[in-house]
Design a protein around this motif. Structure first.
Motif, short mmCIF file in Angstrom:
data_model
loop_
_atom_site.label_atom_id
_atom_site.label_comp_id
_atom_site.label_asym_id
_atom_site.label_seq_id
_atom_site.Cartn_x
_atom_site.Cartn_y
_atom_site.Cartn_z
N LEU A 86 -24.38 -48.57 -7.52
CA LEU A 86 -25.39 -49.54 -7.07
C LEU A 86 -26.71 -49.19 -7.72
CD1 LEU A 86 -24.81 -50.21 -3.29
CD2 LEU A 86 -25.20 -51.93 -5.04
N MET A 87 -27.50 -50.22 -8.05
CA MET A 87 -28.76 -49.92 -8.71
C MET A 87 -29.89 -50.82 -8.24
SD MET A 87 -27.02 -51.48 -11.79
CE MET A 87 -26.86 -53.23 -11.97
N ASP A 88 -31.08 -50.28 -8.40
CA ASP A 88 -32.32 -51.03 -8.14
C ASP A 88 -33.29 -50.55 -9.22
OD1 ASP A 88 -34.58 -52.29 -7.27
OD2 ASP A 88 -34.54 -51.45 -5.24
N ASP A 89 -33.11 -51.08 -10.42
CA ASP A 89 -33.83 -50.57 -11.58
C ASP A 89 -35.11 -51.35 -11.84
OD1 ASP A 89 -31.66 -48.82 -12.15
OD2 ASP A 89 -30.65 -50.38 -13.32
N PRO A 90 -36.22 -50.64 -12.17
CA PRO A 90 -37.44 -51.37 -12.52
C PRO A 90 -37.32 -52.09 -13.86
CG PRO A 90 -37.79 -49.00 -12.72
CD PRO A 90 -36.41 -49.19 -12.16
#
Ligand code: NAG
Ligand code: NAG
Ligand code: NAG
Length: 193
Positions: A86-90
């Motif tokens: 899972l990711m929450d990349d800028p």
């Protein structure tokens, strides 16, 4: 020439009428249908090309991409089959992580290839800056991680990207082999209204 202008005007007139006249239906079995309007997509659909950079940070105490689960055989698989990330990349305007933040790439990657490193991907670009602040683009599909250009389909969106469709071309801008961190360049070609 005059004929051409006249027929163009006529077409415009027809299109603008078509847009404003609700087509009410009176057929049997559709009493839950409130209305249907003719829409002329071709007249207003536009394509935007965005370019921004995605920072995948896996080291340290504040990673932006994390392994959430895997299959019992994942560690023995040369393709990571069964791994879920899972990711929450800028997302920023330049490859420098400290450049202007324009949004985030949130979603999941699942290693779905038995024979190649291939990800099944579901992800949203959530814009947080400027005119597109609050609008999102939904990406869903296949991601062949080690190909030079990874193409992913855009299947929809919200806000200014309602009814969006298009594709994303992703290229690895840089990868730190020690940490596993990567910077991706995203070229987003999105049709919207
Ligand atoms: C993570 O790796 C980056 C290089 O990609 C480095 O600059 C940074 O100091 C590292 N952070 C930690 C907490 O190890
Ligand atoms: C697989 O490797 C990861 C990371 O190296 C480790 O955290 C995990 O416990 C291992 N899983 C199994 C089933 O061996
Ligand atoms: C984006 O919109 C949110 C919610 O309306 C607002 O709080 C925020 O300041 C906006 N950000 C920018 C950079 O305009």
């Amino acid at each position: 020439m005059a004929t051409f202008i006249f027929s163009s005007l006529l077409l415009l007139l027809i299109l603008s009428c078509a847009n404003s006249i609700p087509v009410t239906s009176s057929e049997q079995g559709d009493d839950y249908l409130v209305s249907t309007r003719l829409v002329s997509n071709a007249a207003v659909e536009k394509q935007s090309h965005f370019r921004f950079y995605c920072h995948i940070i896996v080291n340290g105490s504040n990673p932006t991409a994390v392994r959430v689960t895997a299959a019992s055989g994942t560690n023995k698989s040369s393709t990571y089959f069964g791994l879920v990330v899972l990711m929450d990349d800028p997302l920023t305007t330049t490859p420098d992580v400290n450049s202007k933040l324009v949004g985030r790439a949130q979603g999941t990657n699942a290693a779905a290839g038995l024979y190649k490193v291939e990800f099944f991907m579901a992800m949203n670009f959530i814009f947080t800056d400027g005119k597109f602040n609050g609008s999102t683009i939904a990406i869903f599909g296949h991601n062949e991680v080690f190909s030079a250009v990874q193409e992913m389909p855009i299947i929809g969106g919200s806000g200014l990207f309602r009814f969006a469709r298009g594709y994303v071309l992703a290229r690895t801008y840089s990868r730190d082999l020690m940490t596993g961190n990567a910077v991706m360049q995203f070229d987003v070609f999105v049709n919207h209204y």
